[in-house]
Design a protein around this motif. Structure first.
Motif, PDB file in Angstrom:
ATOM      1  N   ILE C  80       0.881  -1.164   0.000  1.00 27.05           N
ATOM      2  CA  ILE C  80       0.000   0.000   0.000  1.00 27.05           C
ATOM      3  C   ILE C  80       0.915   1.209   0.000  1.00 27.05           C
ATOM      4  O   ILE C  80       2.059   1.108   0.447  1.00 27.05           O
ATOM      5  CB  ILE C  80      -0.950  -0.009   1.214  1.00 27.05           C
ATOM      6  CG1 ILE C  80      -2.116   0.945   1.004  1.00 27.05           C
ATOM      7  CG2 ILE C  80      -0.208   0.317   2.499  1.00 27.05           C
ATOM      8  CD1 ILE C  80      -3.318   0.626   1.846  1.00 27.05           C
ATOM      9  N   LEU C  82       1.095   5.037   1.170  1.00 31.16           N
ATOM     10  CA  LEU C  82       0.527   6.200   1.857  1.00 31.16           C
ATOM     11  C   LEU C  82       1.308   7.471   1.522  1.00 31.16           C
ATOM     12  O   LEU C  82       0.983   8.541   2.015  1.00 31.16           O
ATOM     13  CB  LEU C  82       0.539   5.992   3.374  1.00 31.16           C
ATOM     14  CG  LEU C  82      -0.239   4.813   3.943  1.00 31.16           C
ATOM     15  CD1 LEU C  82      -0.351   4.923   5.452  1.00 31.16           C
ATOM     16  CD2 LEU C  82      -1.618   4.719   3.336  1.00 31.16           C
ATOM     17  N   LEU C 126      13.096   0.105   1.556  1.00 37.74           N
ATOM     18  CA  LEU C 126      12.754  -0.080   2.971  1.00 37.74           C
ATOM     19  C   LEU C 126      11.700  -1.167   3.163  1.00 37.74           C
ATOM     20  O   LEU C 126      11.741  -1.897   4.147  1.00 37.74           O
ATOM     21  CB  LEU C 126      12.267   1.236   3.578  1.00 37.74           C
ATOM     22  CG  LEU C 126      13.360   2.278   3.819  1.00 37.74           C
ATOM     23  CD1 LEU C 126      12.747   3.614   4.199  1.00 37.74           C
ATOM     24  CD2 LEU C 126      14.315   1.807   4.903  1.00 37.74           C
ATOM     25  N   GLY C 131      11.349  -7.324   5.916  1.00 39.11           N
ATOM     26  CA  GLY C 131       9.912  -7.493   5.767  1.00 39.11           C
ATOM     27  C   GLY C 131       9.107  -6.390   6.431  1.00 39.11           C
ATOM     28  O   GLY C 131       8.065  -6.630   7.010  1.00 39.11           O
ATOM     29  N   LEU C 132       9.593  -5.153   6.346  1.00 37.26           N
ATOM     30  CA  LEU C 132       8.873  -4.038   6.978  1.00 37.26           C
ATOM     31  C   LEU C 132       7.551  -3.802   6.264  1.00 37.26           C
ATOM     32  O   LEU C 132       7.442  -3.981   5.062  1.00 37.26           O
ATOM     33  CB  LEU C 132       9.725  -2.770   6.937  1.00 37.26           C
ATOM     34  CG  LEU C 132      11.039  -2.833   7.704  1.00 37.26           C
ATOM     35  CD1 LEU C 132      11.764  -1.503   7.597  1.00 37.26           C
ATOM     36  CD2 LEU C 132      10.787  -3.179   9.157  1.00 37.26           C
ATOM     37  N   LEU C 135       2.932  -0.055   4.798  1.00 36.35           N
ATOM     38  CA  LEU C 135       2.059   0.973   5.366  1.00 36.35           C
ATOM     39  C   LEU C 135       2.860   1.965   6.199  1.00 36.35           C
ATOM     40  O   LEU C 135       2.753   3.183   6.017  1.00 36.35           O
ATOM     41  CB  LEU C 135       1.010   0.281   6.236  1.00 36.35           C
ATOM     42  CG  LEU C 135      -0.068   1.152   6.852  1.00 36.35           C
ATOM     43  CD1 LEU C 135      -1.281   1.151   5.956  1.00 36.35           C
ATOM     44  CD2 LEU C 135      -0.445   0.669   8.225  1.00 36.35           C
ATOM     45  N   VAL C 136       3.689   1.455   7.087  1.00 33.33           N
ATOM     46  CA  VAL C 136       4.456   2.341   7.963  1.00 33.33           C
ATOM     47  C   VAL C 136       5.609   2.979   7.194  1.00 33.33           C
ATOM     48  O   VAL C 136       5.929   4.145   7.395  1.00 33.33           O
ATOM     49  CB  VAL C 136       5.029   1.580   9.171  1.00 33.33           C
ATOM     50  CG1 VAL C 136       5.363   2.556  10.269  1.00 33.33           C
ATOM     51  CG2 VAL C 136       4.082   0.539   9.662  1.00 33.33           C
ATOM     52  N   VAL C 137       6.231   2.187   6.314  1.00 40.21           N
ATOM     53  CA  VAL C 137       7.344   2.725   5.530  1.00 40.21           C
ATOM     54  C   VAL C 137       6.876   3.941   4.744  1.00 40.21           C
ATOM     55  O   VAL C 137       7.482   5.016   4.825  1.00 40.21           O
ATOM     56  CB  VAL C 137       7.900   1.647   4.569  1.00 40.21           C
ATOM     57  CG1 VAL C 137       8.853   2.279   3.571  1.00 40.21           C
ATOM     58  CG2 VAL C 137       8.589   0.548   5.348  1.00 40.21           C
ATOM     59  N   LEU C 139       4.286   5.733   5.183  1.00 40.11           N
ATOM     60  CA  LEU C 139       3.846   6.803   6.089  1.00 40.11           C
ATOM     61  C   LEU C 139       5.046   7.644   6.518  1.00 40.11           C
ATOM     62  O   LEU C 139       5.009   8.885   6.506  1.00 40.11           O
ATOM     63  CB  LEU C 139       3.166   6.176   7.306  1.00 40.11           C
ATOM     64  CG  LEU C 139       2.505   7.092   8.327  1.00 40.11           C
ATOM     65  CD1 LEU C 139       1.387   7.872   7.672  1.00 40.11           C
ATOM     66  CD2 LEU C 139       1.963   6.282   9.491  1.00 40.11           C
ATOM     67  N   GLY C 140       6.141   6.982   6.885  1.00 41.20           N
ATOM     68  CA  GLY C 140       7.351   7.691   7.281  1.00 41.20           C
ATOM     69  C   GLY C 140       7.933   8.483   6.129  1.00 41.20           C
ATOM     70  O   GLY C 140       8.296   9.662   6.276  1.00 41.20           O
ATOM     71  N   VAL C 141       7.999   7.851   4.951  1.00 34.98           N
ATOM     72  CA  VAL C 141       8.536   8.530   3.780  1.00 34.98           C
ATOM     73  C   VAL C 141       7.699   9.770   3.475  1.00 34.98           C
ATOM     74  O   VAL C 141       8.237  10.842   3.173  1.00 34.98           O
ATOM     75  CB  VAL C 141       8.578   7.568   2.568  1.00 34.98           C
ATOM     76  CG1 VAL C 141       8.862   8.326   1.276  1.00 34.98           C
ATOM     77  CG2 VAL C 141       9.630   6.493   2.795  1.00 34.98           C
ATOM     78  N   SER C 143       6.060  11.655   5.488  1.00 35.61           N
ATOM     79  CA  SER C 143       6.363  12.720   6.430  1.00 35.61           C
ATOM     80  C   SER C 143       7.677  13.401   6.077  1.00 35.61           C
ATOM     81  O   SER C 143       7.795  14.627   6.132  1.00 35.61           O
ATOM     82  CB  SER C 143       6.435  12.114   7.831  1.00 35.61           C
ATOM     83  OG  SER C 143       5.959  13.005   8.784  1.00 35.61           O
ATOM     84  N   VAL C 144       8.680  12.599   5.714  1.00 36.78           N
ATOM     85  CA  VAL C 144       9.971  13.155   5.324  1.00 36.78           C
ATOM     86  C   VAL C 144       9.821  14.045   4.091  1.00 36.78           C
ATOM     87  O   VAL C 144      10.362  15.150   4.032  1.00 36.78           O
ATOM     88  CB  VAL C 144      10.993  12.027   5.053  1.00 36.78           C
ATOM     89  CG1 VAL C 144      12.289  12.596   4.516  1.00 36.78           C
ATOM     90  CG2 VAL C 144      11.247  11.232   6.318  1.00 36.78           C
TER      91      VAL C 144
END
Lengths: 322, 515, 335
Positions: C80, C82, C126, C131-132, C135-137, C139-141, C143-144
């Motif tokens: 996914i 984000l 990432l 196996g990250l 969704l969170v990856v 999301l972090g990207v 924000s950066v």
């Protein structure tokens, strides 16, 4: 609250999952204290009050993430917003404002929200991301429909939540109460069932764990905590604002990931989520202190998140392949 | 009937969509007996197990416990009737302690609080009876071996008030000592009136353990035989419908040694685990080298080493490239060197279940059928059609969804994926598991045809029979070492089996000498 | 050669044929849905029949459709994305501010391409290690990216928009004398390329393979990390294009301009029927999903349903659709 009667791991006790996040929180507190003399002198209380809705929502996110199967609740933000709006515009605006009605109503509304999500995910088996995305839209839409513009005028007793006169700010008691109830829950078989379902639902099912019921209850618990967060959010905002709730969803998910909870389920707890949320808020607070722009803040959020999940991932791999 | 059945399946039919998995299945298990359930894969065995375990409900027919109709609608319901199942797959949660894994599902949703001392003692007793250290109850499952994990699932069943224990190929994950202790335990419990449904492919295990056996073939129940009748050749002939004499004579069909044409590939000083003894192994050009060994003894590691899928911890794998030895340094490197690998777990490692036959067949060769990354549909269509015809894939339609094919045809597609690459060395990891006998025979003929044309084949099989009938030589692994390479007269059922058990003739193998 | 095989296997043919027919029927329904929806729209609110009405509907669809390329592919590899809204915002802000500073449009496009590929690499690499969870990856990207853009322009997000961009999204715009808005033409081109890549290129088929079965894909010579980088980069490039087009709508730029596209791209993908489990579906379905959701929104506006209730209705519509065709399997069926 984490490793309830879990026997020690062979070859030395494993480091609990939330330790890195908790250490990071301590480091941030130390850094902040160095920067601002007022922080230890009571400033932290105010910080905690403003952080409390996020902390509670991150805690709310934990049960469903733990329940595995891609479990996630995107609707916690709008859910809390909806609870807040219904409390402010539905009850309090109609002079139904005594604490013994408003507080149970908040929790009950949260439970209903959780039951809706739980039915969609556990019973109808809609993938959690889609189900809670849809309820995100629904809750956010209803909240804005009910309350087009922010409203104020809260009963006096709600000031209790934002009071910082005591040794600790009163919201801490709320968090401790939620955490304490959760801790009691972890003393029951539900906790073992939740971890079992989260880490391997097929094993749990064949062993006789009621997988559907466990997942449903996880969503209801998430909902109940969302309700509490909605109540506190109302108090912190000094009213209700339908647009604020949704902004918390992504932060709550980030906090959960920061707190060391595996998004694949089966590992983590409320304490980690709370630490993750506190960490996010402390970073924000520190950057505000240093008069860094909100842009730097945004970037720092992202970097911290990416670094944290990479570390968590590496750590997890090491744990699995010692 | 000597005694009324503990549990009975009467006229059970089960359909998945339009596919009939079970058709009029009859099975009765008496109190205090160990009942074997045998059949080729796809014969409906696993459906029977799932019905009895409460994982699925039958489309038609009734299940009776103690003569009363029951509805086993969930694993919990089955457990309430004393039916416990241990599956081949070790269903363990890695994030819970061993003890919590053992007692999972016994506490209700919220009810019980702590693990009691009595529970720990009960589990410890069972684990010790299985000859395993009770420390597995307190360890993190990540640190446990496959066998220790399976001991946990066995303990999970044995600590509950069971009346019928279903072992669905559950012994394949165990080491020999544990398995023997389990068998002793089962035999002791049998005299307490408890029953076991023992599902296994292992004729040796069936022979020493069972009182009666029921045979399934293509969803039908062929019949139930008593211990005296349940000889391997009789069971095998009931399973595939061939006569007993065909089975008895099967072992003599081999010994087709070919003229030596040099070495196609070799393992030099390879050790299959870091503490195993290293060995050398040559594969002759144009031969079919069979690889056998009990589960967990390194046979899979051996074929994976040939294919470069996982490099062995010690030693090197080399393939002959136009007279020069080229070292295999990894999977893609192996493919580039003319090695092709057909993985073992068809569903997990082979098939693209959401795609059609064309994609499944051509995925690995799309690179060859493209120009600058753009596919050439015409060339692909031709290549796919050619492979499908050569392998006789039914239905003959590249647009068919792969999930619509039978196991045998899906396996043909998977083999076709790698034949299309025209490799020099074809490495097959148990390609015929769960494939019907007709397809198996076609497949043996095809392999012979390929080797006649100069290809070299390394094939792992879990069935000794298959190694004997289809291979020129058989390499047998034991304890992550190469125990023996058998050829010619040495290639007998007993020879392979003895080697699998580390040369010492074990169990009832001597009685197993064929007619 | 294998008559025996047919006899012995329990009628796979009829089962698969019916499954195949059902599959063909459901995809036919997906492609007919936009037409059906359009008929409803015509009957319910006849004033959309005007050329401007239809064109503005199509322009809105074009922007959403271009933004949804990345989401479609991300979902197809069981991930996914984000970071799409942040990428849209990045392109939007950089275009307007840099254009005001005198950069040429071409220079800005090159910069956006480079940045998009960097975003794609961050997401792809990432989400391939440890196996990250993508969704969170992402999301972090996201924000950066947003933070980085704001820092680089020092918070001044306003600026100029090239006239032809404004023209491109105008319902009355035309391309080479043909009375079609350029945004629509761009979407058609993007759609053709994307669908061709999916169906006619090696990496396109490998995208499906990766989403279907990672291990099997690796064994079939696909490179998972490379494919992920490709997927997320292509998605970021398309999101940038959408951000550029969005600049034509509004005078002022904003890093948050893409916020609505987080959920609307997922909605379009889901409504199109691409499974979140990966390995199936495709952009052609997303096109149908984009048209249906845009028409649905237009219909609700036609019935004077306010934006809030539109959101509610959309959520309910998603739930109904997924209940009909996108439910997960029960745990017992995964044993």
């Amino acid at each position: 609250m984490t490793t309830v009667d879990r026997a020690p791991i062979r070859g030395g006790r494993a480091v609990p999952y939330f330790v890195p996040a908790a250490l990071a929180v301590l480091v941030m507190i130390a850094i902040t204290a160095q920067k601002s003399s007022q922080f230890l002198d009571g400033g932290w209380k105010l910080v905690l009050v403003y952080a409390s809705p996020l902390v509670l929502l991150a805690m709310a996110q934990a049960p469903v993430v733990l329940s595995g199967g891609g479990g996630l609740d995107l609707s916690v933000g709008p859910g809390a917003g909806l609870v807040s709006v219904i409390l402010a515009a539905g009850l309090i605006a109609h002079q139904i404002s005594v604490a013994w009605i408003v507080i149970p109503a908040a929790v009950l509304l949260g439970v209903v929200i959780g039951a809706v999500n739980g039915s969609l995910v556990a019973l109808i088996r809609i993938p959690p991301i889609i189900a809670t995305l849809a309820t995100y839209l629904v809750f956010a839409g209803i909240a804005t429909q009910v309350l087009a513009s922010p409203t104020g005028a809260l009963p006096v007793w709600m000031d209790w939540f934002t009071d910082v006169e005591g040794v600790v700010p009163n919201v801490v008691w709320v968090m401790l109460l939620v955490g304490g109830l959760w801790w009691l829950l972890t003393r029951t078989a539900f906790w073992r069932n939740l971890l079992m379902v989260g880490s391997n639902d097929r094993a749990a099912y064949t062993a006789g764990v009621p997988v559907t019921a466990v997942r449903f209850v996880a969503y209801v618990l998430t909902g109940a905590m969302t309700g509490v967060a909605g109540l506190v959010l109302t108090a912190v905002l000094g009213g209700a604002d339908a647009t604020v709730g949704p902004t918390y969803t992504m932060l709550a998910i980030a906090a959960v990931a920061l707190g060391g909870i595996s998004l694949a389920g089966g590992r983590g707890g409320l304490l980690g989520a709370a630490c993750g949320a506190a960490l996010l808020f402390l970073i924000q607070n520190y950057l505000t202190l240093t008069e860094a722009s909100s842009f730097v803040l945004q970037m720092a959020y992202g970097l911290v998140l990416v670094v944290a999940i990479v570390i968590n991932g590496a750590w997890d791999r090491k744990r699995k392949n010692p | 009937m000597t005694s009324s059945p503990l549990i009975e399946l009467a006229g059970i039919t089960h359909r998945y969509g339009a596919t009939v998995a079970l058709d009029g299945c009859q099975l009765d298990i008496r109190p205090g007996e160990i009942h074997g359930l045998v059949g080729e894969n796809g014969s409906g065995k696993s459906t029977v197990v799932k019905l009895l375990s409460g994982i699925m409900a039958p489309t038609e027919g009734t299940v009776r416990v103690d003569g009363k109709d029951v509805d086993l609608r969930s694993p919990t319901a089955a457990q309430a009737h004393g039916v416990l199942t241990v599956f081949q797959e070790t269903l363990i949660s890695d994030d819970c302690s061993g003890l919590d894994n053992v007692f999972a599902g016994t506490d209700g949703l919220f009810r019980r609080r702590r693990r009691s001392k009595a529970e720990l003692e009960l589990a410890t007793e069972v684990v010790e009876r299985l000859g395993t250290s009770p420390s597995i109850l307190t360890a993190s499952p990540y640190q446990l071996s496959l066998a220790e994990r399976q001991v946990l699932t066995l303990t999970r069943a044995l600590v509950r008030p069971w009346r019928l224990l279903i072992l669905d190929e559950a012994t394949s994950a165990l080491d020999l000592a544990t398995r023997d202790r389990l068998f002793a335990l089962l035999q002791a419990e049998r005299s307490n009136g408890r029953s076991v449904l023992f599902v296994s492919h292992r004729m040796d295990e069936l022979e020493i353990l069972i009182d009666r056996a029921t045979v399934q073939r293509s969803g039908h129940t062929v019949g139930t035989v008593d211990r005296a009748e349940a000889t391997p050749s009789r069971l095998l002939s009931m399973m595939d419908g061939r006569s007993e004499s065909e089975h008895a004579g099967a072992a003599t069909v081999t010994a087709r040694r070919r003229d030596e044409q040099g070495t196609a590939a070799r393992l030099c000083g390879v050790a299959l685990s870091s503490d195993a003894r290293p060995f050398d192994l040559d594969v002759r050009r144009g031969e079919i080298l069979g690889v056998g060994g009990l589960d967990g003894h390194g046979a899979v590691a051996l074929v994976e080493a040939f294919a470069g899928v996982s490099l062995p911890p010690k030693g090197k794998v080399e393939i002959d490239r136009d007279g020069l030895w080229s070292r295999v340094r990894g999977y893609r490197n192996a493919v580039a060197s003319g090695i092709a690998y057909v993985p073992g777990k068809r569903q997990e490692e082979g098939l693209f279940r959401t795609l059609d036959v064309r994609d499944n067949l051509a995925m690995a060769t799309y690179g060859e059928h493209s120009r600058l990354g753009v596919l050439r549909p015409h060339a692909i269509q031709q290549a796919v059609r050619a492979q499908m015809q050569r392998l006789g894939v039914v239905p003959d339609d590249p647009d068919y969804p792969i999930t619509g094919l039978s196991g045998g045809n899906a396996q043909k597609v998977l083999v076709g994926r790698w034949l299309a690459a025209e490799p020099d060395l074809l490495v097959l990891n148990d390609p015929l598991r769960g494939v019907d006998i007709g397809t198996k025979r076609e497949f043996y003929a095809l392999m012979r045809e390929l080797t006649d044309a100069g290809m070299t084949v390394v094939m792992l099989s879990t069935e000794i029979e298959e190694l004997l009938t289809s291979c020129d030589r058989v390499a047998v692994c034991h304890d992550h070492g190469l125990e023996a390479v058998l050829e010619g007269d040495e290639m007998t059922y007993d020879g392979v089996l003895s080697a699998m058990f580390g040369q010492a003739p074990t169990l009832a193998t001597h009685e197993r000498t064929r007619a | 050669m294998s008559t025996s095989a047919i006899e012995q296997t329990p009628t796979p043919t009829s089962a698969a044929t019916s499954r195949r027919r059902r599959g063909a029927l459901s995809s036919l329904l997906v492609y007919l849905a936009p037409l059906a929806m359009f008929l409803v729209l015509m009957v319910a609110t006849p004033d959309v029949l005007s050329r401007t009405g239809i064109m503005s509907l199509l322009v809105l669809s074009a922007v959403l459709g271009i933004a949804a390329v990345g989401q479609t592919w991300a979902v197809m590899i069981a991930g996914i994305d984000l970071s799409i809204p942040a990428t849209i915002g990045m392109a939007n802000v950089l275009l307007t501010t840099l254009y005001a500073k005198g950069w040429s449009f071409g220079e800005i496009v090159v910069l956006l391409l480079v940045l998009s590929i960097l975003i794609g690499m961050a997401n792809g690499v990432l989400s391939s290690i440890f196996g990250l969870h993508p969704l969170v990856v992402s999301l972090g990207v996201a924000s950066v990216v947003t933070g980085g853009v704001l820092i680089s322009v020092d918070g001044n997000t306003g600026g100029d928009v090239p006239g032809f961009i404004t023209n491109a999204v105008s319902p009355r715009g035309s391309v080479l004398g043909v009375p079609l808005p350029a945004a629509l033409v761009v979407w058609v081109l993007v759609a053709v390329v994307v669908v061709l890549v999916e169906r006619r290129t090696v990496i396109g088929r490998q995208i499906f393979a990766l989403g279907s079965n990672v291990t099997a894909a690796r064994l079939a010579l696909a490179r998972p990390m490379l494919i992920r980088v490709f997927v997320y980069s292509a998605g970021a490039i398309c999101a940038s294009a959408a951000g550029v087009l969005l600049a034509g709508f509004s005078g002022g730029a904003s890093v948050d301009i893409g916020a609505a596209y987080l959920f609307s791209t997922i909605t379009a993908v889901v409504v199109g029927g691409t499974s979140l489990l990966g390995g199936a579906g495709g952009y052609a379905r997303t096109i149908a999903g984009v048209l249906v959701t845009t028409e649905f929104t237009t219909l609700l506006i036609g019935f004077s349903v306010g934006p809030n209730m539109q959101q509610v209705m959309l959520g309910i519509a998603i739930l109904v659709l997924i209940t009909v065709y996108g439910r997960d399997r029960h745990v017992a069926h995964r044993l």
